[in-house]
Design an enzyme around this catalytic site. Structure first.
Site, PDB file in Angstrom:
ATOM      1  CB  CYS A  85      -0.763  -0.103   1.192  1.00 37.66           C
ATOM      2  SG  CYS A  85      -2.374   0.914   0.799  1.00 37.66           S
ATOM      3  CG  HIS A  90      -3.535  -3.822   3.255  1.00 40.06           C
ATOM      4  ND1 HIS A  90      -2.440  -3.185   3.947  1.00 40.06           N
ATOM      5  CD2 HIS A  90      -4.151  -2.423   2.960  1.00 40.06           C
ATOM      6  CE1 HIS A  90      -2.488  -1.763   4.030  1.00 40.06           C
ATOM      7  NE2 HIS A  90      -3.423  -1.356   3.413  1.00 40.06           N
ATOM      8  CD  GLU A 136      -0.897  -6.402   5.275  1.00 35.99           C
ATOM      9  OE1 GLU A 136      -0.789  -6.519   4.016  1.00 35.99           O
ATOM     10  OE2 GLU A 136      -1.170  -5.267   5.740  1.00 35.99           O
TER      11      GLU A 136
HETATM   12  N1  GLN Z   1      -1.826   6.734   3.057  1.00 41.86           N
HETATM   13  C1  GLN Z   1      -1.876   6.059   1.640  1.00 41.86           C
HETATM   14  C2  GLN Z   1      -3.304   6.182   0.973  1.00 41.86           C
HETATM   15  O1  GLN Z   1      -4.250   6.638   1.786  1.00 41.86           O
HETATM   16  C3  GLN Z   1      -1.741   4.581   1.835  1.00 41.86           C
HETATM   17  C4  GLN Z   1      -2.591   3.739   2.951  1.00 41.86           C
HETATM   18  C5  GLN Z   1      -2.162   2.568   3.413  1.00 41.86           C
HETATM   19  O2  GLN Z   1      -1.064   2.263   3.335  1.00 41.86           O
HETATM   20  N2  GLN Z   1      -3.098   1.600   3.882  1.00 41.86           N
HETATM   21  O3  GLN Z   1      -3.469   5.999   0.119  1.00 41.86           O
END
Ligand code: GLN
Length: 542
Positions: free
Chosen positions: A380, A514, A516
């Site tokens: 992410c 994600h 994970e």
């Molecule tokens: N801050 C980034 C976004 O909002 C990544 C978010 C995250 O890593 N879950 O897109």
């Protein structure tokens, strides 16, 4: 017909109620029953989405896009049953529903009260969205005696009257502290905690007693006598070296047997726990080890990265190695000569995160991994920052940044205001509410043939869970390609880059989702399996 099991906690918090609930779910499942696990949280946030990860730990995201308590992650990892929005509720959500109904006029003429209106809403939640499960296990967050938990305890007391004693079971998890000076485990806090439950009309049938050493028979008898439970129902729950040993250990203490006996269900055949024993054996007897650096911002509370550290463990067991985690606060890389922290590691992982603080450090970590051919896994935010790094240093966009850090003409990571989910158009306003407004939940992603991820997943269409506001800005595609980034996974409409990888590197993958969240000990996620395999390879090179 669904039977209900309520799990409460007493004496102190952090007793491992979540793991205990997940383990019981696993044991009942291994006996052939269909289970569902739920968490009722007494705090006033509508969901944990807006809480700081360093306060509350990770926010676990479900396929259907709910931001939930991290215990739902344990439930999924142990039972493999995908959680839903309807499996986690908070006082905040309950109250907001009651107040919305009051404004709508649903209680017209009545005085709206905790009993019955709030308790009714809680009972409705507990009974909702069940589909032929044999057991619904509900964990009540917090500790008995907290002001906030009272409506929940009252609701489950009522529910037992309505469903019948034979269909509802109360389990209380407590702690027996060991007093060094007296040289013994103390039962008094447990007695008081059960008394507290009795004062709200709940008599627990089973006590799961957490202790750091074995509970002498005499103490068990004392607990049974004073707490009014059967001796066999005072279950010893000792600390274990890995959480994946909990189902086996609790089974050995007769936990699931007492539960099925309570419901007058057959105690035979015993559950098959061989897969869990195998996992524990792999964790205990690894054939080697690797060290993975995790460069993040919330390293002061490791619960912020719960699913991540579990997924890395799963990647390790899949490769028969122990995975040592080296947690690094990204801000250390913003000081000179800090790169030595990354020397000798076998892999670098930059996890999800929010906000600008510490990002330059993460960008440096991504650059270090790229230049030194160290396996790099960007999740992410970790993907977005690797994209910024490549754009700045290789793609000819020296001022590349994300619009998360303020308006810019070089936002290679930007806010998407519209996208499609299935055949629905989702719209996001840049000045809208922060709670529940991210791209959340499972989205499909199409993998490009010939890429590393295609080989890893072994299929063209995957579904992974998202939780973010910003996206890789596809209009910079030429610059990204110049920087050597390969768009290995895209949303099916071709608009949203979901995976990037590098061809000139042994293992450099960034994912917008994600992974994970979907990894399980009995079914490790392919990306974590492959990342650890690459780290093993790297460790053999030196
Ligand atoms: N801050 C980034 C976004 O909002 C990544 C978010 C995250 O890593 N879950 O897109």
């Amino acid at each position: 017909m669904t039977r209900f099991i309520f799990i409460t906690g007493g004496v102190v918090s952090s007793l491992g109620k979540g793991i205990a609930s997940a383990a019981l779910g696993t044991l009942l499942q291994a006996r052939g029953y269909k289970v569902r696990l739920r968490k009722l949280d007494p705090y006033l946030n509508v969901d944990p989405g807006t809480m700081s990860p360093t306060q509350h730990g990770e926010v676990f995201v479900t396929d259907d896009g709910a931001e939930t308590d991290l215990d739902l992650g344990h439930y999924e990892r142990f039972t493999g049953v995908s959680s839903r929005q309807s499996d986690n509720v908070t006082s905040g959500r309950i109250y907001s529903t009651v107040i919305a109904k009051e404004r709508h006029g649903d209680y017209l003429g009545g005085t709206v009260q905790v009993i019955p209106h709030v308790t009714d809403e809680i009972k409705d939640f507990i009974r909702a969205d069940l589909h032929g499960e044999d057991f619904c296990l509900c964990e009540i967050g917090g500790t008995v005696g907290d002001i906030e938990s009272l409506p929940f305890l009252e609701a489950i007391r009522q529910l037992r009257n309505e469903e019948g004693t034979e269909n509802c079971l109360f389990i209380h998890v407590t702690l027996l502290p060991f007093m060094k000076s007296a040289g013994e485990l103390k039962t008094k806090p447990t007695q008081h905690s059960v008394k507290e439950l009795l004062s709200v009309g709940i008599q627990p049938e089973i006590l799961l007693c957490r202790a750091e050493r074995s509970i002498p028979e005499n103490e068990r008898k004392k607990i049974a006598l004073f707490c009014n439970v059967k001796l066999e129902c005072v279950i010893e729950a000792l600390d274990v070296e890995t959480i994946y040993n909990v189902p086996v250990k609790y089974h050995e203490q007769g936990f699931d047997e007492e539960v099925v006996k309570y419901f007058k269900l057959p105690t035979e055949p015993k559950p098959n726990l061989k897969p869990w024993m195998d996992i524990v054996k792999r964790i205990r007897e690894p054939e080697g080890e690797v060290t993975i650096a995790i460069v993040g911002k919330y390293t002061s509370l490791l619960d912020s990265y719960k699913s991540l550290s579990e997924a890395l463990t799963h990647g390790g067991t899949a490769n028969n190695v122990k995975v040592n985690l080296k947690w690094l606060d990204s801000q250390v890389f913003e000081t000179p000569d800090a790169m030595h922290h990354l020397e000798g590691v076998d892999g670098i992982l930059v996890p999800g995160g929010f906000g600008e603080r510490g990002t330059e450090g993460k960008i440096k970590a991504a650059q270090f991994a790229r230049e030194n051919k160290i396996p790099y896994f960007g999740i992410c935010f970790g993907m977005q920052l690797a994209v910024i790094e490549a754009a700045r240093n290789l793609g000819g966009v020296p001022k590349a940044t994300s619009s998360e850090f303020g308006p810019s003409d070089h936002a290679v990571i930007g806010l998407m205001t519209e996208w499609t989910k299935g055949d629905q158009l989702e719209v996001r306003k840049s000045n809208g509410d922060l709670g529940g407004t991210m791209r959340l939940g499972a989205y499909p992603c199409k993998l490009a043939k010939g890429t590393k991820v295609y080989e890893i997943y072994g299929t063209e269409l995957i579904h992974e869970r998202h939780r973010h506001r910003y996206e890789v800005n596809i209009t910079y595609r030429p610059q990204f390609e110049k920087a050597g980034l390969v768009f290995a996974g895209m949303s099916p409409d071709g608009q949203l880059p979901e995976i990037v990888e590098r061809r000139d590197h042994p293992w450099f993958i960034g994912v917008q989702f994600h992974p994970e969240l979907k990894s399980k000990p009995l079914d490790p996620h392919p990306l974590f399996k492959s990342f650890i395999a690459a780290a093993v390879q790297k460790s053999r090179l030196v």
